[in-house]
Motif scaffolding. Structure first.
Motif, PDB file in Angstrom:
ATOM      1  N   GLY A  62      10.055   3.539   5.416  1.00 34.60           N
ATOM      2  CA  GLY A  62       9.747   4.934   5.113  1.00 34.60           C
ATOM      3  C   GLY A  62       8.360   5.149   4.534  1.00 34.60           C
ATOM      4  O   GLY A  62       8.082   6.198   3.952  1.00 34.60           O
ATOM      5  N   LYS A  63       7.485   4.161   4.713  1.00 30.08           N
ATOM      6  CA  LYS A  63       6.100   4.333   4.249  1.00 30.08           C
ATOM      7  C   LYS A  63       5.305   5.098   5.303  1.00 30.08           C
ATOM      8  O   LYS A  63       5.435   4.828   6.507  1.00 30.08           O
ATOM      9  CB  LYS A  63       5.449   2.949   4.084  1.00 30.08           C
ATOM     10  CG  LYS A  63       5.945   2.144   2.901  1.00 30.08           C
ATOM     11  CD  LYS A  63       5.116   2.408   1.665  1.00 30.08           C
ATOM     12  CE  LYS A  63       5.611   1.613   0.479  1.00 30.08           C
ATOM     13  NZ  LYS A  63       4.827   0.432   0.207  1.00 30.08           N
ATOM     14  N   PRO A  64       4.446   6.000   4.867  1.00 28.74           N
ATOM     15  CA  PRO A  64       3.634   6.724   5.850  1.00 28.74           C
ATOM     16  C   PRO A  64       2.639   5.804   6.553  1.00 28.74           C
ATOM     17  O   PRO A  64       2.101   4.880   5.949  1.00 28.74           O
ATOM     18  CB  PRO A  64       2.891   7.775   5.018  1.00 28.74           C
ATOM     19  CG  PRO A  64       3.158   7.477   3.596  1.00 28.74           C
ATOM     20  CD  PRO A  64       4.218   6.441   3.490  1.00 28.74           C
ATOM     21  N   TRP A  65       2.434   6.055   7.817  1.00 27.82           N
ATOM     22  CA  TRP A  65       1.350   5.362   8.510  1.00 27.82           C
ATOM     23  C   TRP A  65       0.663   6.323   9.464  1.00 27.82           C
ATOM     24  O   TRP A  65       1.265   7.251   9.980  1.00 27.82           O
ATOM     25  CB  TRP A  65       1.845   4.090   9.197  1.00 27.82           C
ATOM     26  CG  TRP A  65       2.704   4.227  10.413  1.00 27.82           C
ATOM     27  CD1 TRP A  65       4.021   4.590  10.439  1.00 27.82           C
ATOM     28  CD2 TRP A  65       2.321   3.982  11.769  1.00 27.82           C
ATOM     29  NE1 TRP A  65       4.486   4.571  11.725  1.00 27.82           N
ATOM     30  CE2 TRP A  65       3.465   4.198  12.575  1.00 27.82           C
ATOM     31  CE3 TRP A  65       1.148   3.583  12.385  1.00 27.82           C
ATOM     32  CZ2 TRP A  65       3.452   4.048  13.966  1.00 27.82           C
ATOM     33  CZ3 TRP A  65       1.135   3.418  13.764  1.00 27.82           C
ATOM     34  CH2 TRP A  65       2.270   3.659  14.540  1.00 27.82           C
ATOM     35  N   GLY A 105       0.825  -1.209   0.000  1.00 30.47           N
ATOM     36  CA  GLY A 105       0.000   0.000   0.000  1.00 30.47           C
ATOM     37  C   GLY A 105       0.852   1.249   0.000  1.00 30.47           C
ATOM     38  O   GLY A 105       2.049   1.216   0.292  1.00 30.47           O
ATOM     39  N   GLY A 106       0.208   2.358  -0.295  1.00 30.22           N
ATOM     40  CA  GLY A 106       0.921   3.626  -0.276  1.00 30.22           C
ATOM     41  C   GLY A 106       1.037   4.189   1.131  1.00 30.22           C
ATOM     42  O   GLY A 106       1.879   5.047   1.412  1.00 30.22           O
ATOM     43  N   ALA A 107       0.183   3.724   2.027  1.00 27.06           N
ATOM     44  CA  ALA A 107       0.196   4.153   3.429  1.00 27.06           C
ATOM     45  C   ALA A 107      -0.684   3.173   4.195  1.00 27.06           C
ATOM     46  O   ALA A 107      -1.476   2.447   3.586  1.00 27.06           O
ATOM     47  CB  ALA A 107      -0.353   5.569   3.570  1.00 27.06           C
ATOM     48  N   THR A 108      -0.536   3.137   5.510  1.00 23.98           N
ATOM     49  CA  THR A 108      -1.342   2.222   6.312  1.00 23.98           C
ATOM     50  C   THR A 108      -1.944   2.961   7.492  1.00 23.98           C
ATOM     51  O   THR A 108      -1.347   3.893   8.029  1.00 23.98           O
ATOM     52  CB  THR A 108      -0.496   1.028   6.801  1.00 23.98           C
ATOM     53  OG1 THR A 108       0.224   0.493   5.687  1.00 23.98           O
ATOM     54  CG2 THR A 108      -1.388  -0.072   7.367  1.00 23.98           C
ATOM     55  N   TYR A 109      -3.134   2.517   7.870  1.00 20.28           N
ATOM     56  CA  TYR A 109      -3.882   3.165   8.946  1.00 20.28           C
ATOM     57  C   TYR A 109      -4.067   2.189  10.091  1.00 20.28           C
ATOM     58  O   TYR A 109      -4.564   1.078   9.891  1.00 20.28           O
ATOM     59  CB  TYR A 109      -5.240   3.606   8.397  1.00 20.28           C
ATOM     60  CG  TYR A 109      -6.187   4.214   9.412  1.00 20.28           C
ATOM     61  CD1 TYR A 109      -5.742   5.116  10.373  1.00 20.28           C
ATOM     62  CD2 TYR A 109      -7.540   3.908   9.387  1.00 20.28           C
ATOM     63  CE1 TYR A 109      -6.621   5.687  11.283  1.00 20.28           C
ATOM     64  CE2 TYR A 109      -8.429   4.471  10.283  1.00 20.28           C
ATOM     65  CZ  TYR A 109      -7.961   5.359  11.236  1.00 20.28           C
ATOM     66  OH  TYR A 109      -8.828   5.918  12.140  1.00 20.28           O
ATOM     67  N   ILE A 110      -3.668   2.600  11.281  1.00 20.64           N
ATOM     68  CA  ILE A 110      -3.912   1.798  12.488  1.00 20.64           C
ATOM     69  C   ILE A 110      -4.843   2.570  13.407  1.00 20.64           C
ATOM     70  O   ILE A 110      -4.517   3.664  13.871  1.00 20.64           O
ATOM     71  CB  ILE A 110      -2.593   1.476  13.230  1.00 20.64           C
ATOM     72  CG1 ILE A 110      -1.752   0.493  12.401  1.00 20.64           C
ATOM     73  CG2 ILE A 110      -2.886   0.899  14.614  1.00 20.64           C
ATOM     74  CD1 ILE A 110      -0.440   0.093  13.061  1.00 20.64           C
ATOM     75  N   ASN A 111      -6.010   1.983  13.638  1.00 25.50           N
ATOM     76  CA  ASN A 111      -6.999   2.557  14.548  1.00 25.50           C
ATOM     77  C   ASN A 111      -7.176   1.575  15.692  1.00 25.50           C
ATOM     78  O   ASN A 111      -7.431   0.389  15.479  1.00 25.50           O
ATOM     79  CB  ASN A 111      -8.314   2.774  13.784  1.00 25.50           C
ATOM     80  CG  ASN A 111      -9.438   3.246  14.675  1.00 25.50           C
ATOM     81  OD1 ASN A 111      -9.834   2.578  15.615  1.00 25.50           O
ATOM     82  ND2 ASN A 111      -9.968   4.416  14.371  1.00 25.50           N
ATOM     83  N   MET A 112      -7.026   2.068  16.929  1.00 26.80           N
ATOM     84  CA  MET A 112      -6.941   1.193  18.103  1.00 26.80           C
ATOM     85  C   MET A 112      -8.308   0.829  18.696  1.00 26.80           C
ATOM     86  O   MET A 112      -8.367   0.272  19.801  1.00 26.80           O
ATOM     87  CB  MET A 112      -6.128   1.904  19.195  1.00 26.80           C
ATOM     88  CG  MET A 112      -4.805   2.454  18.756  1.00 26.80           C
ATOM     89  SD  MET A 112      -3.571   1.154  18.521  1.00 26.80           S
ATOM     90  CE  MET A 112      -3.354   0.577  20.203  1.00 26.80           C
TER      91      MET A 112
END
Lengths: 289, 289, 289
Positions: free
Chosen positions: C104-107, C75-82
């Motif tokens: 160095g990938k945005p998260w 992916g171009g970036a990853t999202y972590i929601n707790m």
């Protein structure tokens, strides 16, 4: 020989027969409210259930192995969608597939996101022996599954990107036929035009909406609706009926909305309101393989 | 003796008193935004939270044992819905039930799909000692729970089919009363007419919509809304208030839509817009047991 | 020295530059349909995915460690929601954070419900070293995270109540700046007015709707949309763009509806329909720290 004429005749009769079977599937579901249990991903689980209810079925979702086995035994068909795997699925999914296979109950497989992670591919490999009655996926998933099962038309799964198709429906034709021949059931490839095959006949179902790619769950919920129809019809008719009602409801909904939020709501309404006759008359083309 | 007159007088006074308690519950929730935590199924978890927010409460959902205990301690009430069990629930659910019971905090139980799988029945048996403040279910679930707890009016759970009721609300009357007497709380049986009892009085709440069976989560979210009202009212008033706002919002929404997708959206709007006076005036009949 | 004038000039130029970067982020996403994978809570997971799709991105959600790592890599970036932690997250979340950081990938991190339970705080502590590109939360969450990471402006997490903020956005200014300085990325504090900072500049984004607190998932889905924009823009521009489209769509949707159910639907429509120019012109104020 007069093949063109005979083929037309054959197709016309065949089409009328298929139409009446679609009508019967739609009406029987609405009259009998059959239950199709699911293990499906948490992203679209609500949409799957609501779509199953909108067409007249009953929904039940579980995660645990003995609960999955219970649903497979008491339901008319079971739906396995591989979207968001949990560790317990290592037990639950093969158990459902095995029970369904061994008892001759239809089950529907959606190999979402094939190629991502080790458990997913391990489970999908295991499913080969349990021959899902209907396999529904996008073109890339169908091609990858044929590859994983070492059937014609497949390629390896190493080019998976996520959950979106990077191939066109027609690219998946050989894979779909090979899968259907292996399972003895039906395969439905979703795309701009849907391709449905039982291995000997290929149907193309037209309609739908560009909004279906702008909401999550159009494909997942189609799989759930196929399972509902599979409780009362053959795998091929179940897949055709589900594709027809989806394409009809999709194009009707698109005409009434201007965004994906409204589309999702209107789509559920149209699933609920579509008459059996209109569903059976949705544009459908049938060819021999 | 002039019993008929005295009974009318009693009921009229009683009804007025109940109405004013309903109004107070509705208004207090809107003013204080109380939090009711939940462990609930993944099918309808979003609808549960949105319904809780629409009536003025605050929602928080968790899966892990210590998080469930935390919510039970800081929230005004907690909701346990048995829909889609995960392995960790074996620890989480009894912990919430025990903490709620031991600290005197209200908790609401929805025994969805009782009869399916071993963990579900094990947990439901365990809950007997923790006496849920409100039990909400369809008729079949209420009868099965009374059976599992070996109370009057119950039958064994072996005829479970899935998540749908195969019994009518009136069939569950004895079971509901027996459960309420055991817990000292309230029991709400959902159906065409809802039955709510605290063991000594039975209330019937009218309204709702046929669309409630065509969407998933009408029952689950009702349980979550009961928990919200239970943060500020007695179990019986909480169950009555939730039934009233659901029946009112359901019938109002039905009048404005023609499909289940739109119904769900309109229903949330009506939950949000209903005035306390209108909720309290929703058709309600109260009888002594 | 002519500071007032120079500052105005600086800000005007800066604002125009930011506007054009916002326009570019919006358009690039719509043209390239970038994938941002997520591990997010089951309450709002559907809304997160639909919001990501509505702005033009692609969504994929998983739970298992190797699947999370796969998404972080492709992916171009990853999202972590707790939001709703599962036991397996103990492995999955640090693996995603580490891979993203190391490659160095945005998260994007949403520290929902910080303070509830031991795993949540353990994971959030661990994330400090992996420096999330964007942190998005309400004021209380941002303050608590700064506290957990022992940065300026933070307080301890012991006063957590659930998922709602008990602090105002301006209270979180020092914490937001400290977090952004630590990560070298951006921090977005959601509230009546949204505050976004990269540690040296503070932006205020205006608009939105009171209905955003009456639905579940406005914040969660904002985090998912930030991740989508982070695939094509800097953390600061991604956070600004997401805040702008949310505030614009929120106020537009509010004007067309009278309840939270309809709001949610209309909001998705407005996300989809908003032009890049309108998003970039949504009220925005920029100040140096």
């Amino acid at each position: 020989m007069n093949l063109p004429l005979r083929k037309e005749d054959y197709n016309m009769i065949n089409q009328e027969d298929i139409k009446s079977q679609i009508i019967q599937a739609v009406e029987t579901v609405r009259q009998t409210n059959p239950m199709a249990g699911s293990v499906t991903n948490t992203v679209t689980i609500n949409f799957v259930a609501n779509a199953q209810l909108a067409v007249g079925g009953s929904a039940a979702m579980v995660y645990l192995p003995d609960e999955g086995e219970f649903l497979a035994n008491v339901g008319g068909a079971t739906y396995i969608n591989m979207g968001t795997l949990l560790p317990i699925y290592e037990e639950t999914l093969p158990q459902i597939a095995k029970v369904s296979h061994d008892t001759g109950k239809p089950w529907v497989l959606d190999p979402v996101a094939i190629g991502i992670g080790s458990l997913r591919n391990q489970l999908l490999r295991e499913f080969k022996q349990y021959k899902p009655s209907v396999i529904r996926g996008n073109a890339s998933e169908i091609i990858a599954l044929a590859g994983l099962w070492e059937l014609d038309g497949g390629t390896d799964v190493s080019n998976a990107r996520g959950v979106d198709s990077t191939d066109s429906v027609s690219d998946a034709k050989a894979a779909a036929i090979a899968l259907a021949k292996w399972t003895g059931g039906a395969v439905a490839v979703s795309g701009k035009t849907d391709l449905i095959t039982d291995g000997s006949v290929i149907a193309f179902s037209y309609g739908g909406s560009h909004f279906m790619e702008k909401i999550t769950g159009a494909g997942c919920s189609l799989g759930g609706v196929v399972a509902v129809y599979a409780t009362v019809a053959s795998p091929f008719i179940a897949a055709l009926t589900a594709a027809a009602v989806y394409n009809l409801a999709g194009s009707r909904a698109e005409n009434k909305v201007d965004g994906p939020g409204s589309f999702q709501i209107q789509f559920l309404d149209e699933l609920y309101k579509a008459s059996a006759a209109d569903i059976a008359s949705n544009s459908l083309e049938i060819k021999e393989v």
